[in-house]
Design a protein around this motif. Structure first.
Motif, mmCIF file in Angstrom:
data_model
loop_
_atom_site.group_PDB
_atom_site.id
_atom_site.type_symbol
_atom_site.label_atom_id
_atom_site.label_comp_id
_atom_site.label_asym_id
_atom_site.label_seq_id
_atom_site.Cartn_x
_atom_site.Cartn_y
_atom_site.Cartn_z
ATOM 1 N N ASN A 58 0.785 -1.242 0.000
ATOM 2 C CA ASN A 58 0.000 0.000 0.000
ATOM 3 C C ASN A 58 0.812 1.285 0.000
ATOM 4 O O ASN A 58 0.263 2.363 0.211
ATOM 5 C CB ASN A 58 -0.957 0.025 1.209
ATOM 6 C CG ASN A 58 -1.807 -1.206 1.318
ATOM 7 O OD1 ASN A 58 -1.976 -1.942 0.352
ATOM 8 N ND2 ASN A 58 -2.329 -1.470 2.497
ATOM 9 N N ASP A 59 2.108 1.169 -0.225
ATOM 10 C CA ASP A 59 3.014 2.297 -0.178
ATOM 11 C C ASP A 59 3.493 2.587 -1.602
ATOM 12 O O ASP A 59 3.863 1.644 -2.319
ATOM 13 C CB ASP A 59 4.209 1.902 0.691
ATOM 14 C CG ASP A 59 4.832 3.054 1.455
ATOM 15 O OD1 ASP A 59 4.455 4.206 1.182
ATOM 16 O OD2 ASP A 59 5.695 2.798 2.307
ATOM 17 N N PRO A 60 3.417 3.870 -2.067
ATOM 18 C CA PRO A 60 3.046 5.081 -1.354
ATOM 19 C C PRO A 60 1.538 5.338 -1.389
ATOM 20 O O PRO A 60 0.806 4.649 -2.093
ATOM 21 C CB PRO A 60 3.763 6.165 -2.152
ATOM 22 C CG PRO A 60 3.746 5.646 -3.567
ATOM 23 C CD PRO A 60 3.921 4.152 -3.434
ATOM 24 N N ARG A 62 -1.026 4.993 0.718
ATOM 25 C CA ARG A 62 -1.890 4.424 1.754
ATOM 26 C C ARG A 62 -1.038 3.699 2.807
ATOM 27 O O ARG A 62 -1.416 2.634 3.292
ATOM 28 C CB ARG A 62 -2.932 3.480 1.143
ATOM 29 C CG ARG A 62 -3.977 4.191 0.294
ATOM 30 C CD ARG A 62 -5.146 3.286 -0.070
ATOM 31 N NE ARG A 62 -6.157 4.012 -0.810
ATOM 32 C CZ ARG A 62 -6.271 4.027 -2.143
ATOM 33 N NH1 ARG A 62 -5.400 3.341 -2.884
ATOM 34 N NH2 ARG A 62 -7.217 4.705 -2.739
ATOM 35 N N ALA A 63 0.096 4.295 3.131
ATOM 36 C CA ALA A 63 0.977 3.676 4.122
ATOM 37 C C ALA A 63 0.355 3.668 5.515
ATOM 38 O O ALA A 63 0.865 3.006 6.415
ATOM 39 C CB ALA A 63 2.323 4.391 4.154
ATOM 40 N N GLY A 67 2.839 -0.143 5.284
ATOM 41 C CA GLY A 67 3.892 0.469 4.499
ATOM 42 C C GLY A 67 5.021 -0.504 4.256
ATOM 43 O O GLY A 67 5.033 -1.619 4.793
ATOM 44 N N ALA A 90 -1.849 0.838 -3.262
ATOM 45 C CA ALA A 90 -1.008 2.028 -3.267
ATOM 46 C C ALA A 90 -1.752 3.126 -4.040
ATOM 47 O O ALA A 90 -2.650 2.857 -4.829
ATOM 48 C CB ALA A 90 0.328 1.743 -3.928
ATOM 49 N N LYS A 103 6.855 4.071 -6.459
ATOM 50 C CA LYS A 103 6.936 2.937 -5.531
ATOM 51 C C LYS A 103 8.387 2.611 -5.211
ATOM 52 O O LYS A 103 8.726 2.320 -4.057
ATOM 53 C CB LYS A 103 6.208 1.730 -6.124
ATOM 54 C CG LYS A 103 6.192 0.521 -5.208
ATOM 55 C CD LYS A 103 4.994 -0.371 -5.439
ATOM 56 C CE LYS A 103 3.730 0.241 -4.887
ATOM 57 N NZ LYS A 103 2.642 -0.727 -4.715
ATOM 58 N N ALA A 106 9.613 5.092 -2.710
ATOM 59 C CA ALA A 106 9.016 4.853 -1.389
ATOM 60 C C ALA A 106 9.680 3.684 -0.672
ATOM 61 O O ALA A 106 9.758 3.666 0.562
ATOM 62 C CB ALA A 106 7.519 4.592 -1.539
ATOM 63 N N ARG A 394 1.564 -2.685 10.705
ATOM 64 C CA ARG A 394 1.215 -1.354 11.210
ATOM 65 C C ARG A 394 0.013 -1.436 12.149
ATOM 66 O O ARG A 394 -0.061 -0.702 13.147
ATOM 67 C CB ARG A 394 0.905 -0.401 10.043
ATOM 68 C CG ARG A 394 0.616 1.013 10.502
ATOM 69 C CD ARG A 394 0.503 1.978 9.326
ATOM 70 N NE ARG A 394 1.747 2.095 8.586
ATOM 71 C CZ ARG A 394 2.797 2.818 8.960
ATOM 72 N NH1 ARG A 394 2.755 3.492 10.095
ATOM 73 N NH2 ARG A 394 3.872 2.871 8.199
#
Length: 440
Positions: A58-60, A62-63, A67, A90, A103, A106, A394
Motif C-alpha cells: 500500500n506504499d506510497p 496508503r501507508a 507500508g 497504493a 513505488k 518509497a 502497522r
C-alpha cells in the motif's frame, strides 16, 4: 574461508552445512570448512526463504494501512526473503513507469526483504504495459470483478484478452482475480433489496460458481492468446481442477491458494467476523477439504499470503458488505503452511521455488550453489502462540492471533545476512528486484 557457514540443519531430512560467500550459496554438504561466522542449525529445518508472490503493502499513498517498513518487517519475521507487491491499494496504483518509480522511491532504504513489483492492467492502460515491462515488473495483475478500490478498475473480457496478447508478446504472465462480476453484483443487489446485510448474506453473494465461471473464462482467453496465466487466491478444489485441465491441454496456467483458505472456513467467518473477510470468501468444510486435497496431491503451484491489511476502523461496520475485505497474514504464511502435513520439500516448492520460477526471479527460491543465500531456519520443537505483541504489521490484528503454531521461525537470512534472529528484525537491507535480474 567462507563468510558464513550454517551448520548441521536438516535439508529434506539430510543433515547438511551451507557455506555462503559474497551473498550466494557456495557449497552444501557435510563438514564444510569453517567460516568467519557460523550459525548452529542443529535440530532445525532449513528451507529457502519464502517468496511471497502476493502482498499489498500500500506504499506510497496508503501507508497508513501498511507500508514498506512495517510490511517487510513482518515478512522477515515470518521467514520471507522476497515478496512481490501488488499494484493496487497504493496510490497511485502501479500502472505506468511514473507510478513504478514512485513505488521504488518509497521503498528505498526501508525494506527488510527483497521486493519485486506487479504492474497493473486496468482499462485504458494497454499502451503502458511495455513501459512497465521495461521497468522490471514480474507481470500484470487484473481484476475480473470490482477490486474495492476506485483507482483500480476491473477489466472486461475484451480488455483482458488484449492485455493478454500484449503480455504474451512481452513474455510476462497475467495474474487474475477471478470472480464473475455479473453474478456477484446480481446476488448483492438481491441481498440489498431484501435488507440482508449480515455475514451469511455476504458470503452467499460470492459462491463457488462465481469463481469457477471467471476462471473458465480467463483460461479460455489465455488459450486463445497464448498468454501465461496465473490464477491468484483460488479458494476451491473445483478451481484447481480447471487449472489442471487446462495444463493437460497444453496451456501455460498456474494457480495460487492462501493459508487462510486451508485453515479457516465460513463458520469461522461467522465466529471471528471481519478479520476473516476476503474475496473470494472462505468456503465450507467440504470445499476446504477438496482444496486441501489438491494441495496435498501437488496440484496447486504456489501458496501466497494475499496480505491485504487495513486500519481497524475499516473492519468495523454493522453492514458486513461495507467492511474492508482483506486478511493480514504475511507474517504467518510459512508457519501456517507448515501445519498442513506436507513434506518440507513440498513446503519449499509451494512457498519459494515455484513462485520464484513462475515470476522469473533468478537466484531466488532454492538452496543450491550459485543461488542467493536466502534461508529460513525453523524450529519444529517449539510450538508458538501468536500474540498481538508479536506482530510487526502497522495494525496489530490478524485472524491468526491466539493460534498455536507447531513450528517457530528461528532465523531468516537474506543474501547471507540475518534479517530476523528470532527476536528482532535487523535494519533494512532489501533491494528492488526484477525478473531475470534479481542480482545486481
Amino acid at each position: 574461508m567462507h563468510d558464513l557457514v550454517v551448520r548441521g540443519g536438516s535439508i529434506d531430512g539430510v543433515l547438511c552445512d551451507i557455506a555462503i560467500a559474497d551473498e550466494v550459496v557456495t557449497a552444501i554438504g557435510p563438514d564444510l570448512p569453517g567460516g568467519h561466522i557460523e550459525i548452529d542449525a542443529r535440530g532445525l529445518l532449513v528451507l529457502p526463504g519464502v517468496v511471497d508472490a502476493h502482498v499489498h503493502l500500500n506504499d506510497p499513498g496508503r501507508a497508513d494501512w501498511e507500508g514498506f517498513d512495517t510490511g517487510t518487517r513482518a515478512l522477515a519475521a515470518g521467514g520471507a526473503t522476497t515478496c512481490v507487491d501488488m499494484p493496487l491499494n497504493a496510490s497511485p496504483p502501479t500502472i505506468d513507469a511514473r507510478s513504478f518509480e514512485a513505488k521504488r522511491v518509497a521503498a528505498e532504504g526501508r525494506i527488510h526483504v527483497d521486493v519485486a513489483l506487479w504492474g497493473g492492467l486496468v482499462p485504458g492502460t494497454l499502451d503502458r504495459l511495455d513501459e512497465l515491462a521495461a521497468c522490471g515488473v514480474v507481470g500484470f495483475k487484473a481484476f475480473m470483478s470490482a477490486s474495492g478500490i476506485d483507482d483500480f478498475e476491473k477489466v472486461d473480457d475484451d480488455e483482458l484478452a488484449e492485455g493478454m496478447r500484449r503480455a504474451a508478446s512481452l513474455g510476462l504472465p497475467i495474474a487474475v482475480h477471478a470472480e464473475d462480476e455479473e453474478l456477484t453484483a446480481m446476488l448483492a443487489e438481491q441481498a440489498r433489496e431484501a435488507g440482508a446485510t449480515g455475514i451469511r448474506a455476504w458470503l452467499a453473494t460470492r459462491p463457488v460458481e462465481a469463481e469457477t465461471r471467471a476462471i473458465s473464462r480467463a483460461i479460455a482467453l489465455a488459450e486463445e492468446t497464448g498468454c501465461a496465466l496465473h490464477i491468484v487466491h483460488v479458494s476451491c478444489g473445483a478451481g484447481v481442477a480447471l487449472v489442471v485441465g487446462a495444463r493437460a491441454r497444453g496451456a501455460d496456467v498456474t494457480c495460487e491458494t492462501c493459508p487462510h483458505y486451508l485453515m479457516f472456513t465460513e463458520d469461522d467467518v461467522e465466529a471471528v467476523g471481519a478479520l476473516l473477510k476476503c474475496a473470494p470468501p472462505l468456503r465450507d468444510v467440504a470445499e476446504q477439504t477438496s482444496l486441501l486435497g489438491a494441495v496435498r496431491n501437488g496440484l496447486v503451484d504456489t501458496i501466497g499470503s494475499d496480505h491485504s491489511p487495513a486500519p481497524a476502523s475499516m473492519k468495523q461496520a454493522d453492514d458486513f458488505f461495507a467492511v474492508w475485505g482483506g486478511i493480514s497474514g504475511c507474517q504467518s504464511l510459512l508457519a501456517a503452511t507448515l501445519e498442513l502435513e506436507l513434506a518440507p520439500s513440498e513446503v519449499a516448492r509451494l512457498t519459494a521455488t515455484s513462485p520464484a520460477r513462475r515470476l522469473g526471479l533468478e537466484g531466488k527460491g532454492s538452496l543450491a550453489p550459485g543461488m542467493d543465500a536466502d534461508i529460513v531456519l525453523i524450529d519444529p520443537s517449539r510450538p508458538t502462540t501468536l500474540e498481538a505483541a508479536d506482530l510487526h504489521y502497522r495494525h496489530p490484528h490478524s485472524p491468526y492471533l491466539g493460534h498455536t503454531f507447531t513450528h517457530r521461525i528461528a532465523r531468516t537470512i537474506l543474501r547471507g545476512r540475518t534479517t530476523w534472529d528470532g527476536a528482532r528484525v535487523a535494519p533494512p537491507s532489501g533491494r528492488i528486484v526484477s525478473p531475470r535480474r534479481s542480482r545486481p
